[in-house]
Design an enzyme around this catalytic site. Structure first.
Site, mmCIF file in Angstrom:
data_model
loop_
_atom_site.group_PDB
_atom_site.id
_atom_site.type_symbol
_atom_site.label_atom_id
_atom_site.label_comp_id
_atom_site.label_asym_id
_atom_site.label_seq_id
_atom_site.Cartn_x
_atom_site.Cartn_y
_atom_site.Cartn_z
ATOM 1 N N ARG A 33 -9.632 -1.844 -7.611
ATOM 2 C CA ARG A 33 -10.247 -1.830 -8.939
ATOM 3 C C ARG A 33 -10.777 -3.185 -9.372
ATOM 4 N NH1 ARG A 33 -6.167 1.724 -8.664
ATOM 5 N NH2 ARG A 33 -6.573 3.837 -9.390
ATOM 6 N N ILE A 104 -0.741 -0.665 1.837
ATOM 7 C CA ILE A 104 -0.512 0.045 3.093
ATOM 8 C C ILE A 104 -1.134 -0.724 4.260
ATOM 9 C CG2 ILE A 104 -0.348 2.316 1.980
ATOM 10 C CD1 ILE A 104 -3.272 2.817 2.897
ATOM 11 N N HIS A 120 3.864 3.422 -1.444
ATOM 12 C CA HIS A 120 2.808 4.408 -1.192
ATOM 13 C C HIS A 120 2.726 4.811 0.275
ATOM 14 C CE1 HIS A 120 0.673 3.022 -5.136
ATOM 15 N NE2 HIS A 120 1.692 3.826 -5.350
ATOM 16 N N ASN A 217 -2.212 -12.227 -11.480
ATOM 17 C CA ASN A 217 -3.241 -11.218 -11.219
ATOM 18 C C ASN A 217 -4.557 -11.672 -11.819
ATOM 19 O OD1 ASN A 217 -3.737 -8.491 -10.079
ATOM 20 N ND2 ASN A 217 -4.378 -8.021 -12.170
#
Length: 248
Positions: A33, A104, A120, A217
């Site tokens: 994003r 991942i 995840h 972030n």
């Protein structure tokens, strides 16, 4: 400039890291994003969230595997960056209990982190949807890159053990994560937009348990107001930490 963060790390008896896709942009992997996020542009007319849904996979696994050729099955081309290396260094020196990651890409393990919990799932393992036979990444990746939709000898479609939209996270792992974060004295939230639930709620467990939160972030997160420290440049923060760790 980062003396206060270093002080928190040295004093904490139980520090946990929670990482998202932003940390791997330093390795050349696109995040989801951010400014160049994977989710911002449709792929062959479909939104990426749809391609990554379980319903879409079951209907057309070939669509997923064609998309995944670039985004999942070229992981050998990428290497750990400053955040991955520093977290592994903190763990090796007893300054970090474990890492919980939304990623991942397997880069934490490549960097040397030993206690990594993948919320995840992971493409390191695959399984047949028909007979449940298991397959490793090294076996499946060349087949996908060759344009194949991998099937088991029994004829069933092989699926990576990542959590697709429409699937639930591992409930035992999620419960463990909430317990660990509630007990943490210090939680490092790194490269996560904190928008994907339920994982994004995990840092609140640290707050409710009386621990401190540090957020690094590039974009604002919904929990910035709860952070003891907040930075927006992952590279600068963790390049500094790498240099400090090297002097120990």
């Amino acid at each position: 400039m980062y003396d206060e963060l270093w002080k928190l790390l040295r004093e904490s008896r139980n520090t946990i890291a929670f990482t998202g896709a932003g940390i791997s942009t330093l390795s050349g992997i696109r995040d989801f994003r951010g400014a160049n996020g994977v989710y911002l542009q449709p792929w062959h007319g479909k939104q990426v969230e749809e391609i990554l849904s379980l319903d879409c996979f079951l209907e057309d696994p070939g669509l997923f595997y064609r998309w995944a050729q670039e985004f999942i099955y070229r992981l050998d081309e990428f290497h750990p960056a400053a955040v991955h290396r520093a977290l592994a260094g903190l763990e090796a020196r007893g300054m970090l209990h474990c890492v919980y990651t939304q990623n991942i890409d397997l880069l934490h393990q490549k960097a040397g982190s030993r206690k990594v919990y993948e919320l995840h799932g992971s493409p390191a393992h695959h399984h047949c949807l028909r007979c449940r036979k298991e397959f490793g990444y090294a076996e499946i990746a060349p087949r996908v890159l060759a344009g194949e939709v991998p099937h088991c000898p029994c004829g069933g479609v092989i699926k990576p053990d990542i959590v697709f939209y429409g699937e639930s996270l591992d409930s035992d792992l999620l419960d463990q994560a909430f317990r660990d974060m509630e007990e943490a004295e210090l939680l490092l939230v790194l490269g996560s937009s904190l928008t994907v639930q339920p994982a994004a709620s995990l840092p609140l467990a640290t707050r409710s348990g009386g621990g401190r939160i540090v957020i690094v972030n590039a974009q604002p997160t919904p929990l910035d107001g709860y952070a003891t420290l907040h930075y927006d440049d992952l590279f600068k923060v963790f390049d500094d930490l790498e240099h400090r760790l090297a002097k120990l």
